[in-house]
Write a protein that holds these residues in place. Structure first.
Motif, PDB file in Angstrom:
ATOM      1  N   PHE A  37      20.198  79.266 -19.806  1.00 39.09           N
ATOM      2  CA  PHE A  37      21.654  79.236 -19.829  1.00 39.09           C
ATOM      3  C   PHE A  37      22.121  79.987 -21.071  1.00 39.09           C
ATOM      4  CE2 PHE A  37      22.410  76.122 -16.477  1.00 39.09           C
ATOM      5  CZ  PHE A  37      21.143  75.575 -16.336  1.00 39.09           C
ATOM      6  N   ARG A  38      23.381  80.371 -21.071  1.00 38.29           N
ATOM      7  CA  ARG A  38      23.913  81.043 -22.251  1.00 38.29           C
ATOM      8  C   ARG A  38      25.341  80.588 -22.510  1.00 38.29           C
ATOM      9  NH1 ARG A  38      24.289  87.257 -19.871  1.00 38.29           N
ATOM     10  NH2 ARG A  38      26.097  86.925 -18.475  1.00 38.29           N
ATOM     11  N   ARG A  45      29.154  76.933 -21.371  1.00 38.24           N
ATOM     12  CA  ARG A  45      27.759  77.289 -21.092  1.00 38.24           C
ATOM     13  C   ARG A  45      27.632  77.677 -19.623  1.00 38.24           C
ATOM     14  NH1 ARG A  45      23.184  73.705 -23.868  1.00 38.24           N
ATOM     15  NH2 ARG A  45      24.687  74.194 -25.516  1.00 38.24           N
ATOM     16  N   GLU A  46      26.934  78.782 -19.380  1.00 40.55           N
ATOM     17  CA  GLU A  46      26.804  79.254 -18.007  1.00 40.55           C
ATOM     18  C   GLU A  46      25.347  79.475 -17.622  1.00 40.55           C
ATOM     19  OE1 GLU A  46      28.652  83.039 -17.330  1.00 40.55           O
ATOM     20  OE2 GLU A  46      27.425  84.081 -18.813  1.00 40.55           O
ATOM     21  N   VAL A  93      24.506  82.848 -27.186  1.00 39.00           N
ATOM     22  CA  VAL A  93      23.333  82.046 -27.538  1.00 39.00           C
ATOM     23  C   VAL A  93      22.656  81.643 -26.230  1.00 39.00           C
ATOM     24  CG1 VAL A  93      22.479  79.952 -28.643  1.00 39.00           C
ATOM     25  CG2 VAL A  93      24.409  81.201 -29.644  1.00 39.00           C
ATOM     26  N   TYR A  94      21.372  81.917 -26.143  1.00 37.14           N
ATOM     27  CA  TYR A  94      20.612  81.634 -24.935  1.00 37.14           C
ATOM     28  C   TYR A  94      19.775  80.378 -25.152  1.00 37.14           C
ATOM     29  CZ  TYR A  94      21.926  86.038 -22.797  1.00 37.14           C
ATOM     30  OH  TYR A  94      22.643  87.063 -22.221  1.00 37.14           O
ATOM     31  N   TYR A  95      19.855  79.485 -24.179  1.00 36.72           N
ATOM     32  CA  TYR A  95      19.145  78.217 -24.244  1.00 36.72           C
ATOM     33  C   TYR A  95      18.174  78.103 -23.073  1.00 36.72           C
ATOM     34  CZ  TYR A  95      23.027  76.779 -27.291  1.00 36.72           C
ATOM     35  OH  TYR A  95      23.953  76.695 -28.300  1.00 36.72           O
ATOM     36  N   CYS A  96      16.987  77.599 -23.337  1.00 41.62           N
ATOM     37  CA  CYS A  96      16.117  77.220 -22.235  1.00 41.62           C
ATOM     38  C   CYS A  96      16.202  75.712 -22.046  1.00 41.62           C
ATOM     39  CB  CYS A  96      14.671  77.666 -22.452  1.00 41.62           C
ATOM     40  SG  CYS A  96      13.789  76.855 -23.781  1.00 41.62           S
ATOM     41  N   ALA A  97      15.964  75.283 -20.826  1.00 37.51           N
ATOM     42  CA  ALA A  97      16.106  73.881 -20.476  1.00 37.51           C
ATOM     43  C   ALA A  97      15.056  73.507 -19.434  1.00 37.51           C
ATOM     44  CB  ALA A  97      17.507  73.607 -19.943  1.00 37.51           C
ATOM     45  N   ALA A  98      14.722  72.217 -19.370  1.00 32.95           N
ATOM     46  CA  ALA A  98      13.688  71.753 -18.456  1.00 32.95           C
ATOM     47  C   ALA A  98      14.137  70.509 -17.717  1.00 32.95           C
ATOM     48  CB  ALA A  98      12.399  71.456 -19.231  1.00 32.95           C
ATOM     49  N   ARG A  99      13.688  70.403 -16.472  1.00 32.58           N
ATOM     50  CA  ARG A  99      13.875  69.190 -15.690  1.00 32.58           C
ATOM     51  C   ARG A  99      12.684  69.109 -14.738  1.00 32.58           C
ATOM     52  NH1 ARG A  99      16.228  69.219 -10.528  1.00 32.58           N
ATOM     53  NH2 ARG A  99      17.318  67.267 -11.007  1.00 32.58           N
ATOM     54  N   LEU A 100      12.386  67.923 -14.244  1.00 28.95           N
ATOM     55  CA  LEU A 100      11.221  67.761 -13.383  1.00 28.95           C
ATOM     56  C   LEU A 100      11.411  68.473 -12.051  1.00 28.95           C
ATOM     57  CD1 LEU A 100      10.143  64.052 -13.987  1.00 28.95           C
ATOM     58  CD2 LEU A 100       8.808  66.119 -14.458  1.00 28.95           C
ATOM     59  N   ASN A 111      17.240  67.891 -18.534  1.00 26.56           N
ATOM     60  CA  ASN A 111      17.028  66.794 -19.460  1.00 26.56           C
ATOM     61  C   ASN A 111      16.651  67.245 -20.872  1.00 26.56           C
ATOM     62  OD1 ASN A 111      15.527  65.867 -16.590  1.00 26.56           O
ATOM     63  ND2 ASN A 111      17.133  64.529 -17.363  1.00 26.56           N
ATOM     64  N   TYR A 112      16.015  68.389 -20.975  1.00 29.93           N
ATOM     65  CA  TYR A 112      15.504  68.840 -22.272  1.00 29.93           C
ATOM     66  C   TYR A 112      16.028  70.237 -22.562  1.00 29.93           C
ATOM     67  CZ  TYR A 112      12.371  65.010 -21.166  1.00 29.93           C
ATOM     68  OH  TYR A 112      11.866  63.784 -20.816  1.00 29.93           O
ATOM     69  N   TRP A 113      16.369  70.457 -23.836  1.00 26.27           N
ATOM     70  CA  TRP A 113      16.986  71.715 -24.255  1.00 26.27           C
ATOM     71  C   TRP A 113      16.362  72.208 -25.549  1.00 26.27           C
ATOM     72  CZ3 TRP A 113      20.826  74.313 -21.611  1.00 26.27           C
ATOM     73  CH2 TRP A 113      21.367  73.641 -20.502  1.00 26.27           C
TER      74      TRP A 113
END
Length: 123
Positions: A37-38, A45-46, A93-100, A111-113
Motif C-alpha cells: 500500500f502507499r 492510504r491506497e 510512503v510504501y508499506y508492506c502488510a500481511a494477513r493469513l 494484521n501486520y504492517w
C-alpha cells in the motif's frame, strides 16, 4: 506475531526503477498473503498490489498495472515490489502488510504492517 521491515526506497527520476523489499521475521511468510500500500501526503492510504500465500494470484491497482511487479521468496521470507517507469505521482510512503492466506485490496483487513519506505520520483 509477524514483524515486517521495508527497504529499498529512495529518490529516482521519472522513468526510473526501484525495487522495494519487505523482510519478515517472527513467523514464516508461507501462510500469509502480502500487500503493498502507499500513502502520499494529505491522501489516504491506497492499495497498490497484493499476492496470495502461494504466489499464484496477484492483484494490481490500475494505476500501477504493467509497471509494477510483486513477487515473493518464501524461502527468504521476503516479498519484493519491482517498480518500473516510475512517475512523480508514484511518490509516497510504501508499506508492506500481511494477513493469513488470501489477499484483499482493503488495508483494514491486514494484521501486520511495516514501518514504511519513502519513494520519491522527481520530474
Amino acid at each position: 506475531q509477524v514483524q515486517l521491515v521495508e527497504s529499498g526506497g529512495g529518490l529516482v527520476q521519472a522513468g526510473g526503477s526501484l525495487r522495494l523489499s519487505c523482510a519478515a521475521s517472527g513467523r514464516a511468510l508461507s501462510s500469509y498473503a502480502m500487500g503493498w500500500f502507499r500513502q502520499a501526503p494529505g491522501k489516504e492510504r491506497e492499495f497498490v498490489v497484493s499476492i496470495n500465500w502461494s504466489g499464484g494470484r496477484t492483484s494490481y491497482a490500475d494505476s500501477v498495472n504493467g509497471r509494477f511487479t510483486i513477487s515473493r521468496d518464501n524461502a527468504k521470507n521476503t516479498v519484493y515490489l519491482q517498480m518500473n517507469s516510475l512517475k512523480p505521482e508514484d511518490t509516497a510512503v510504501y508499506y508492506c502488510a500481511a494477513r493469513l492466506f488470501e489477499a484483499t485490496t482493503n488495508h483494514g483487513n491486514y494484521n501486520y504492517w511495516g514501518q514504511g519506505a519513502q519513494v520519491t520520483v522527481s520530474s
